[in-house]
Design an enzyme around this catalytic site. Structure first.
Site, PDB file in Angstrom:
ATOM      1  N   GLY A 505      -4.723  -3.198  -1.528  1.00 17.44           N
ATOM      2  CA  GLY A 505      -3.618  -2.256  -1.461  1.00 17.44           C
ATOM      3  C   GLY A 505      -4.056  -0.847  -1.753  1.00 17.44           C
ATOM      4  O   GLY A 505      -5.257  -0.543  -1.799  1.00 17.44           O
ATOM      5  N   GLY A 507      -2.716   2.847  -4.096  1.00 22.20           N
ATOM      6  CA  GLY A 507      -1.834   3.405  -5.108  1.00 22.20           C
ATOM      7  C   GLY A 507      -1.644   4.881  -4.931  1.00 22.20           C
ATOM      8  O   GLY A 507      -1.947   5.454  -3.878  1.00 22.20           O
ATOM      9  N   ASP A 633       8.582   6.921  -8.837  1.00 21.89           N
ATOM     10  CA  ASP A 633       8.170   6.286  -7.584  1.00 21.89           C
ATOM     11  C   ASP A 633       8.510   4.802  -7.593  1.00 21.89           C
ATOM     12  O   ASP A 633       7.664   3.954  -7.290  1.00 21.89           O
ATOM     13  CB  ASP A 633       6.676   6.495  -7.353  1.00 21.89           C
TER      14      ASP A 633
END
Length: 808
Positions: A505, A507, A633
């Site tokens: 992933g 960030g 976020d």
């Protein structure tokens, strides 16, 4: 020296003491006024006398009604539960379980109308008098009223905090919480005059509760004595001489008053021109009573049936004193919260395993001496049975309780004497054990505690206090405690030199890789982009410092745990515990999962649990971190799921320390966040508060409900982009939630339907355009906890503890 008490005085004292003990060991039933404060039985009058109750012995607490000799079962959706019900002029209203919605019916056709909807302002009590509907909100403090079909609210002048409310014909009264004084208000000019008169007559009296009728009101003062004020045309104010707590519940009609005796739960009535015969109810015990204009109904203790009597009762449809042809009625709402004053017997059966009925805590014994009212110098002893030779069951229970208390007292006294003799304390000596005695300072002395475990909120407050002390005391290095410092070469080896096969992933400041440390620990390693010290690199540096500063100090089961960090030259890496089940976003939107219907996340209970886990993590940031932290976020890709399917909030690269007060806000240099999740108020006005995180979580809740991305294409191919907020909110407001639910999960089961609806209404309020209209994270956690509790009895393999997933 005063003369010894007479035998009569002693006998009276014994009777009073017995009643007091009986009242403590047998908490009072409920009773309500004309039209009724909310209970489980309601009377509607007008075009047709209608009696409605909440069904017992059912998985959902539905409404059943009797009208003109006919019975109407489940007048609303069978999947919906209600906590309480009240009636007025041709109207019945009910509060949905959880208190977030109020529905009303015209009893002529039982067509429902939603009068109130609010996920953050919950209704805790409701009363109807004529056409005026009033309710207590926010933990039985604030009053909100509606008149007829309008949504305009009328409220008492100059007061806003109440412990009890009730309504008569066109007026309402309440007990002001901090003063125990009575305040009354009307629905128009004429009823304002009556309300003012009754309020004046109660002036300077300290009251525990209040019950309103046609044009009068009664209540118990702080000594437990019944007092009535207002119109007395039919003797409805002529309270029989009574002492403290002889009566523990009241119901007021247009011209009469009834009360339940504390001792044996039988009913006594006065006023009404003397037409309320006691022969109908002479030997009957009641759980609660409620009054119509000129009749009274009661819930019978022995079989939970409803009987009615009085001059206005239609005997041709159902004889007075004969049970209505209704199924068994609940004696109180079924709740899942802890019962502070005990659980009602048969609760599990009556609630069909879905919660318990709690004994009410509204009566407290203040003084054991009689307080007579009326012309007679001393009150007569209460009626305790048909004859002295055959005392009632209630009296035997009361005397038994008295004997038990006396025996315990004697035993305690004997133990005290033995202790005094053994230790010598009573003779000025102390017996000290030979073992070393600990020295306990005032600061470390243990506090006295009760038997109940500490609440989650108090535990978190203590955690917050420890965090405050740790932050104020500083740390021994640039970075806070518990964060290991790693060598870059070790992290490179753990990720196979940051190979693409290990990438899992991205960030806020770099790419995330799965790694395995030399000691065997599986971790997730976030590596920042490398390069010259440009503006972009400085932003990444700032994000690295921010996340390291926050996560190294925050420790909560619903926040991703930081293992360590690495700073070497231009390299910036953070090491986290590995989240085996990835990001929520992937489960909802990844191509490999979109077509799957067997995913663990494709159950409503699991989705609600995940949302609750995330909400608890955010609540910790807002309420218990010192100073508070705004994440900035919140999105589904930042909610990660561990091996036990526990959700955790991650990625603090954009986080900021927030203001100490929820009402305060500040203006960062520029808005930050992700399109589709960012608070429109923050994005447009650059005003940041904790409610900005609430908006982001609201979008995540809508994702969980609909299965749609935060921004998605409305058409199959090149349709216009659409936000999940614009897609879902209109459907929720229109009551068409089922049309937008994720089809991969399937229709909600019996208990899940209400839970999913509660989540939907919560999400709808979270995404309000203005932050002031959004709930707090504490409100959201409470709603999601209720929603998850509603799912507990649904079919599925998910338990409240660690989740075990069994593969086929």
């Amino acid at each position: 020296m005063s003369p010894p008490p007479s035998a009569a005085t002693i006998a009276t004292a014994i009777i009073i003491t017995t009643i007091l003990i009986f009242t403590v060991t047998n908490p009072p039933p409920s009773a309500y006024a004309l039209g009724g404060s909310a209970t489980t039985v309601a009377v509607s009058y007008g075009s047709a006398t209608t009696i409605c109750t909440l069904l017992a012995d059912q998985p959902t607490q539905q409404i059943q009604c009797w009208r003109n000799g006919q019975v109407f079962l489940s007048i609303y959706a069978p999947t919906v539960s209600f906590d309480s019900i009240a009636g007025g002029l041709d109207t019945v209203c009910a509060v949905r379980s959880g208190g977030y919605s109020l529905l009303c019916w015209n009893v002529a056709n039982f067509t429902p109308k939603r009068l109130y909807l609010g996920s953050s302002t919950l209704l805790t009590s409701i009363t109807i008098g004529d056409t005026q509907i009033c309710a207590l909100t926010n933990g039985a403090t604030n009053v909100r009223c509606w008149r007829g079909e309008s949504h305009s609210a009328s409220s008492p002048n100059g007061t806003s905090s109440f412990s009890s409310i009730s309504s008569g014909l066109g007026f309402s009264c309440g007990v002001v919480g901090n003063t125990s004084r009575v305040a009354c208000w009307g629905s128009n000019t004429n009823t304002d005059i009556l309300a003012s008169k009754i309020e004046t007559q109660f002036a300077n009296m300290s009251m525990k509760n209040i019950f309103a009728g046609g044009q009068h009101a009664c209540g118990m003062n702080t000594g437990g004595v019944v007092i009535c004020r207002g119109n007395n045309d039919s003797g409805q104010l002529n309270v029989p001489a009574n002492f403290g707590y002889e009566y523990n519940a009241l119901a007021l009609g247009a011209n009469h008053t009834c009360a339940i005796r504390s001792l044996n739960h039988t009913v006594v009535c006065w006023g009404g021109g003397g037409e309320f015969s006691s022969s109908v109810t002479e030997d009957t015990s009641f759980e609660s009573i409620v009054a119509g204009l000129d009749f009274t109904c009661g819930l019978v203790t022995s079989n939970f049936s409803v009987i009615c009597w009085g001059p206005g009762w239609p005997n041709n449809l159902n004889p007075a004193g004969v049970g209505l042809p209704l199924q068994r009625t609940l004696p109180g709402p079924c709740v899942r919260s802890i019962c502070r004053c005990g659980i009602y017997p048969q609760s599990q059966t009556l609630c069909s395993g879905n919660g318990n009925i709690c004994w009410p805590c509204d009566i407290k014994i203040l003084a054991p001496q009689p307080q007579p009212l009326g012309p007679s110098p001393s009150p007569p002893p209460p009626s305790i049975g048909p004859s002295p030779s055959s005392p009632s069951k209630a009296l035997r229970r009361g005397l038994l309780a008295f004997a038990i208390v006396g025996s315990v007292g004697c035993f305690a006294g004997i133990c005290t004497v033995v202790y005094c003799w053994w230790t010598g304390v009573c003779f000025g000596k102390k017996k000290i054990h030979n073992s070393v005695q600990p020295t306990i300072s005032a600061a470390s002395a243990p506090q006295q505690s009760n038997s109940s475990p500490p609440s989650r909120s108090s535990t978190l407050r203590r955690q917050g206090s420890r965090l405050m002390r740790r932050q104020r005391s500083g740390t021994s290095s640039k970075h806070a405690d518990r964060a290991e410092e790693f060598l870059f070469q070790d992290l490179a080896a753990a990720t196979n030199n940051f190979s693409m096969e290990n990438k899992i992933g991205a960030g806020s400041f770099g790419v995330v890789y799965k790694g395995k440390l030399l000691d065997g620990r599986e971790v997730a390693i976030k590596r920042s982009e490398t390069g010259p010290r440009t503006k972009k690199f400085q932003e990444k540096e700032s994000a690295f410092e921010s996340e390291l500063a926050f996560l190294s100090r925050l420790h909560h089961k619903h926040l991703v745990r930081l293992v360590g960090f690495c700073e070497e030259r231009d390299e910036r890496l953070l090491v986290y515990e590995y989240m085996k089940n990835g990001a929520l976003y992937d489960h909802l939107h990844d191509k490999d999962n979109v077509e799957k219907s067997s995913s663990v996340v494709n159950s409503w209970k699991m989705r609600i649990k995940i949302s609750l886990d995330a909400a608890r993590g955010i609540e910790y940031l807002h309420n218990y971190a010192v100073p508070p932290i705004i994440h900035r976020d919140i999105k589904s890709s930042n909610i990660l799921i561990d091996a036990n399917w526990t959700a955790r909030v991650s990625d603090f690269g954009l986080s900021l320390m927030g203001p100490e007060s929820e009402q305060k806000h500040f203006r960062p240099t520029k808005a930050a966040g992700t399109v589709g999740y960012i608070d429109p108020e923050y994005f447009g006005l650059n005003v940041l508060t904790a409610k900005s995180d609430v908006y982001g979580l609201g979008v995540v809740l809508l994702e969980l409900l609909t299965g749609k991305r935060a921004i998605f294409k409305a058409g199959e191919n090149d349709g216009a982009p659409m936000s999940v907020v614009d897609y879902a909110v209109p459907a929720i407001m229109a009551g068409e939630l089922t049309k937008i639910l994720d089809p991969r999960v399937g229709p909600p089961e019996l208990n899940e339907a209400e839970a999913v609806e509660l989540v939907a209404y919560t999400a709808m309020h979270c995404v309000n355009l203005e932050g002031k209209d959004r709930p707090t994270m504490t409100d959201i956690v409470a709603n999601l906890e209720r929603a998850l509790a509603l799912c507990d009895d649904s079919h599925g393999s998910i338990s409240s503890g660690p989740i075990s997933i069994v593969s086929d």
